[in-house]
Design an enzyme around this catalytic site. Structure first.
Site, PDB file in Angstrom:
ATOM      1  N   ARG A  81       0.860  -1.184   0.000  1.00 14.04           N
ATOM      2  CA  ARG A  81       0.000   0.000   0.000  1.00 14.04           C
ATOM      3  C   ARG A  81       0.894   1.231   0.000  1.00 14.04           C
ATOM      4  O   ARG A  81       1.730   1.410   0.895  1.00 14.04           O
ATOM      5  CB  ARG A  81      -0.904  -0.008   1.234  1.00 14.04           C
ATOM      6  CG  ARG A  81      -1.863   1.177   1.309  1.00 14.04           C
ATOM      7  CD  ARG A  81      -2.652   1.130   2.607  1.00 14.04           C
ATOM      8  NE  ARG A  81      -3.428  -0.099   2.715  1.00 14.04           N
ATOM      9  CZ  ARG A  81      -3.520  -0.823   3.833  1.00 14.04           C
ATOM     10  NH1 ARG A  81      -2.872  -0.474   4.921  1.00 14.04           N
ATOM     11  NH2 ARG A  81      -4.265  -1.916   3.858  1.00 14.04           N
ATOM     12  N   ARG A 151      -1.256   6.371   9.584  1.00 12.45           N
ATOM     13  CA  ARG A 151      -1.350   5.844   8.227  1.00 12.45           C
ATOM     14  C   ARG A 151      -1.443   6.972   7.192  1.00 12.45           C
ATOM     15  O   ARG A 151      -1.330   8.154   7.512  1.00 12.45           O
ATOM     16  CB  ARG A 151      -2.576   4.930   8.124  1.00 12.45           C
ATOM     17  CG  ARG A 151      -2.615   3.782   9.171  1.00 12.45           C
ATOM     18  CD  ARG A 151      -1.719   2.657   8.795  1.00 12.45           C
ATOM     19  NE  ARG A 151      -1.827   1.500   9.685  1.00 12.45           N
ATOM     20  CZ  ARG A 151      -2.648   0.460   9.520  1.00 12.45           C
ATOM     21  NH1 ARG A 151      -3.497   0.437   8.506  1.00 12.45           N
ATOM     22  NH2 ARG A 151      -2.646  -0.553  10.368  1.00 12.45           N
ATOM     23  N   LYS A 212      -2.974   1.018  15.105  1.00 11.61           N
ATOM     24  CA  LYS A 212      -2.996   1.878  13.928  1.00 11.61           C
ATOM     25  C   LYS A 212      -3.705   3.185  14.236  1.00 11.61           C
ATOM     26  O   LYS A 212      -4.571   3.262  15.112  1.00 11.61           O
ATOM     27  CB  LYS A 212      -3.669   1.164  12.759  1.00 11.61           C
ATOM     28  CG  LYS A 212      -5.118   0.762  13.014  1.00 11.61           C
ATOM     29  CD  LYS A 212      -5.649  -0.061  11.854  1.00 11.61           C
ATOM     30  CE  LYS A 212      -7.075  -0.545  12.131  1.00 11.61           C
ATOM     31  NZ  LYS A 212      -7.592  -1.409  11.054  1.00 11.61           N
ATOM     32  N   LYS A 214      -5.368   6.758  12.195  1.00 10.20           N
ATOM     33  CA  LYS A 214      -5.782   7.288  10.903  1.00 10.20           C
ATOM     34  C   LYS A 214      -6.156   8.758  11.019  1.00 10.20           C
ATOM     35  O   LYS A 214      -6.864   9.154  11.943  1.00 10.20           O
ATOM     36  CB  LYS A 214      -6.962   6.477  10.359  1.00 10.20           C
ATOM     37  CG  LYS A 214      -6.617   5.018  10.105  1.00 10.20           C
ATOM     38  CD  LYS A 214      -7.807   4.221   9.606  1.00 10.20           C
ATOM     39  CE  LYS A 214      -7.417   2.768   9.345  1.00 10.20           C
ATOM     40  NZ  LYS A 214      -8.580   1.966   8.862  1.00 10.20           N
ATOM     41  N   CYS A 432     -14.537  -3.968   0.503  1.00 11.00           N
ATOM     42  CA  CYS A 432     -13.109  -4.191   0.694  1.00 11.00           C
ATOM     43  C   CYS A 432     -12.663  -5.343  -0.212  1.00 11.00           C
ATOM     44  O   CYS A 432     -13.477  -5.982  -0.871  1.00 11.00           O
ATOM     45  CB  CYS A 432     -12.812  -4.518   2.158  1.00 11.00           C
ATOM     46  SG  CYS A 432     -13.463  -6.110   2.704  1.00 11.00           S
ATOM     47  N   CYS A 438      -7.047 -11.530   1.201  1.00 12.32           N
ATOM     48  CA  CYS A 438      -6.942 -10.999   2.563  1.00 12.32           C
ATOM     49  C   CYS A 438      -7.012 -12.133   3.575  1.00 12.32           C
ATOM     50  O   CYS A 438      -7.992 -12.887   3.600  1.00 12.32           O
ATOM     51  CB  CYS A 438      -8.049  -9.988   2.842  1.00 12.32           C
ATOM     52  SG  CYS A 438      -7.976  -9.330   4.532  1.00 12.32           S
ATOM     53  N   CYS A 477     -14.805  -8.888   6.860  1.00  8.67           N
ATOM     54  CA  CYS A 477     -14.563  -9.158   8.285  1.00  8.67           C
ATOM     55  C   CYS A 477     -14.922  -7.886   9.042  1.00  8.67           C
ATOM     56  O   CYS A 477     -15.245  -6.864   8.430  1.00  8.67           O
ATOM     57  CB  CYS A 477     -13.105  -9.566   8.508  1.00  8.67           C
ATOM     58  SG  CYS A 477     -11.941  -8.179   8.550  1.00  8.67           S
ATOM     59  N   CYS A 481     -12.460  -2.029   6.873  1.00 13.00           N
ATOM     60  CA  CYS A 481     -11.820  -1.449   5.693  1.00 13.00           C
ATOM     61  C   CYS A 481     -12.824  -0.904   4.680  1.00 13.00           C
ATOM     62  O   CYS A 481     -12.538   0.075   4.001  1.00 13.00           O
ATOM     63  CB  CYS A 481     -10.917  -2.480   5.019  1.00 13.00           C
ATOM     64  SG  CYS A 481      -9.534  -3.023   6.052  1.00 13.00           S
TER      65      CYS A 481
END
Length: 570
Positions: A81, A151, A212, A214, A432, A438, A477, A481
């Site tokens: 990414r 990110r 993470k 964002k 996603c 994935c 899931c 995303c």
């Protein structure tokens, strides 16, 4: 013990904390693993550490069982990414990534993501250095696009108010650069850079963030980046078309864990207004406060949203003000009235034209009778402006002079990039990647969405409202995303062809939906939707949106406070 220490979570640290602490500032033994030809993947801690370098290890789950029968390890490849603050990419860079995808990935595609950047899928380990060095030569990297760091920074893709967008985009880039890791591990490993002994990370810390993080910059009234999906958001406040500052929203996030009621999606809190000159100070203060107070014991509760709930919004905000050395001013008024992308041509205040192309699921590839990848390369070969990837997986051809407008449109139409038959419903739907690559996916998303949307289009037509649309999102899931937890209709994968079915988000992205049915098939979901759309067509109040209707009609109750009532389906 200081008050700050009293607010920290005590207990045995999660193993990821050990991995980061022992990594020698994200180096690990990645370089040694690269030379191991016995496996196509990375071993031990390096499996996690490569994420900080912008990569995830994946395998094709469609062929995993067959390879196991042949006593072969899974076909390990990497997904990369890129870091593209604000999603802006030049035509020359586009041609470069197009060439690499064609020649050095297993799938040949470019995937536009909900993080306003692109991904390569199916890169073999032997091509990883080539990939990073190819990107570096074009001025692109993948530093900190995954892992426990800040990110890729999103920014509203506003092609009309170009001067305001330029200011907002500049801040998105500055924030991204300011919050990057300081370690030179990326350059050493992938670019054969000179080795530097990293001894400190002044913002992120030696064990980086608890989870993470964002960040976004958004220009009202367009909420095209979904502020409530992010830890930190800077809402642009303008005066006479000039940026004067930001309202700062903190603590949004959509990920959760099936069966764990201590996890939930959450909207961001508005902390207040800051003058533009304090932007980096407040960005750093929010990040370091989360660094020091975030949960490093339980990763499922490590995000900023849970820190706010645990220590209190007022306490967190006061700590941010202390670290920034400035207090928040009262929030300035703003309103979100739009959410998705503006498709087709729009003219900017600078007199140039901007063309937003719908890219279903963000997958740019040459499909039968629809050679999207070839078409984009042909446009890039003549385009004199830039491209802007959107947070909704679409692409803007920005800065087109009047004299070139027809030529670019003809290329777009002839290659399937512009299609007047695409419905508003399809343009309002998103998924996603999910299966087959994935490793977290429990159910299909990208591969099931096109047919699912076709069925919804049929329902809308059947009930006499074909011109209407419902914001529909599918994730494989519960990690968020595809941003299903800000949709009017959200499907979250639970198992093979089984989803939790959520209803009641709103059009401008400021309401979390509630679970309507648990663990049901897409066939059952479509039967429920058909009935509900029928009711909506007959019982709606004027131009009432579907998400508002299901709340008003009592189909589901609104989520007011996620921590208290998201899991209450009584």
């Amino acid at each position: 013990m200081s008050d700050l220490n009293e607010l920290k979570v005590s207990g045995k640290l999660a193993d990821n904390e050990r991995i980061k602490g022992e990594s020698n500032f994200l180096r690990g033994t990645i370089a040694e693993d690269l030379n191991d030809g016995l496996t196509g993947g990375f071993t031990s801690d390096n499996f996690q550490l490569i994420r900080f370098h912008g990569m995830y290890q994946q395998d094709d789950r469609d062929i995993r069982a067959e390879r196991a029968k042949q006593k072969l390890e899974p076909l390990q490849t990497m997904m990369l990414r890129a870091r593209m603050p604000g999603g802006v990419i030049t035509p020359q860079q586009w041609l470069g990534i197009d060439k690499f995808a064609e020649e050095n990935t297993m799938f040949g595609s470019i995937r536009l993501t909900t993080r306003q950047t692109f991904q390569f899928h199916g890169v073999l380990k032997r091509n990883l250095k080539l990939m990073h060095q190819t990107l570096d030569a074009m001025g692109i990297d993948s530093i900190a696009t995954a892992g426990d760091v800040n990110r890729n920074v999103l920014c509203t893709s506003n092609p009309v108010e170009s001067e305001l967008h330029a200011e907002a985009y500049a801040w998105a880039t500055k924030i991204s650069e300011h919050l990057l890791p300081r370690t030179k591990a990326y350059a050493e490993i992938w670019l054969n850079g000179e080795k530097h002994l990293s001894t400190e990370e002044p913002i992120l810390g030696s064990t980086y963030l608890p989870r993470k993080f964002k960040t976004t910059v958004v220009i009202p009234p367009h909420n095209d980046i979904d502020v409530h999906a992010n830890d930190l958001n800077f809402v642009a406040i303008a005066d006479n078309g000039k940026l004067v500052g930001f309202n700062v929203l903190v603590g949004g996030g959509l990920a959760m864990t099936h069966g764990d009621t201590a996890t939930y999606p959450r909207k961001a809190d508005d902390f207040g207004f800051i003058p533009v000159e304090h932007t980096l100070a407040f960005a750093e203060a929010v990040v370091t406060t989360q660094r020091d107070l975030g949960n490093r014991v339980n990763r499922k509760n490590a995000k900023t949203k849970y820190t706010l709930e645990r220590v209190g919004v007022d306490v967190f905000k006061a700590e941010v003000e202390k670290r920034a050395g400035v207090k928040f001013e009262p929030s300035r008024p703003y309103e979100f009235t739009e959410r998705g992308d503006r498709f087709g041509w729009v003219k900017g205040i600078d007199g140039k034209w901007h063309l937003t192309l719908f890219i279903e699921n963000g997958r740019i590839l040459d499909f039968p009778n629809k050679p999207l990848k070839t078409g984009m390369a042909k446009i890039a070969a003549i385009h004199q402006g830039d491209f802007r990837m959107t947070a909704n997986q679409n692409l803007v051809v920005a800065g087109v002079p009047e004299a070139q407008k027809n030529e670019i449109e003809q290329l777009a139409v002839s290659h399937g990039l512009m299609d007047s038959s695409v419905s508003e419903q399809r343009q309002s739907s998103m998924a996603c990647v999910a299966l087959p690559t994935c490793p977290l996916a429990m159910a299909e998303a990208e591969r099931m969405l096109p047919e699912f949307v076709t069925d919804i289009e049929g329902m809308l037509a059947k009930h006499g409202i074909a011109e209407e649309s419902i914001i529909t999102r599918v994730t494989g899931c519960p990690n968020g995303c595809g941003r299903a937890m800000l949709a009017e209709v959200g499907l979250v994968g639970k198992g093979p062809n089984k989803y939790n079915f959520y209803l009641g988000g709103n059009h401008n992205g400021t309401r979390i939906p509630r679970m309507y049915r648990e663990n049901i098939s897409d066939t059952e979901i479509k039967a429920e939707l058909d009935s509900l759309i029928g009711r909506w067509s007959k019982e709606r109040d004027g131009s009432e949106r579907f998400g508002d209707f299901v709340i008003r009609a009592g189909v589901v109750r609104p989520v007011i406070d996620s921590a208290r009532d998201f899991h209450d389906n009584s």
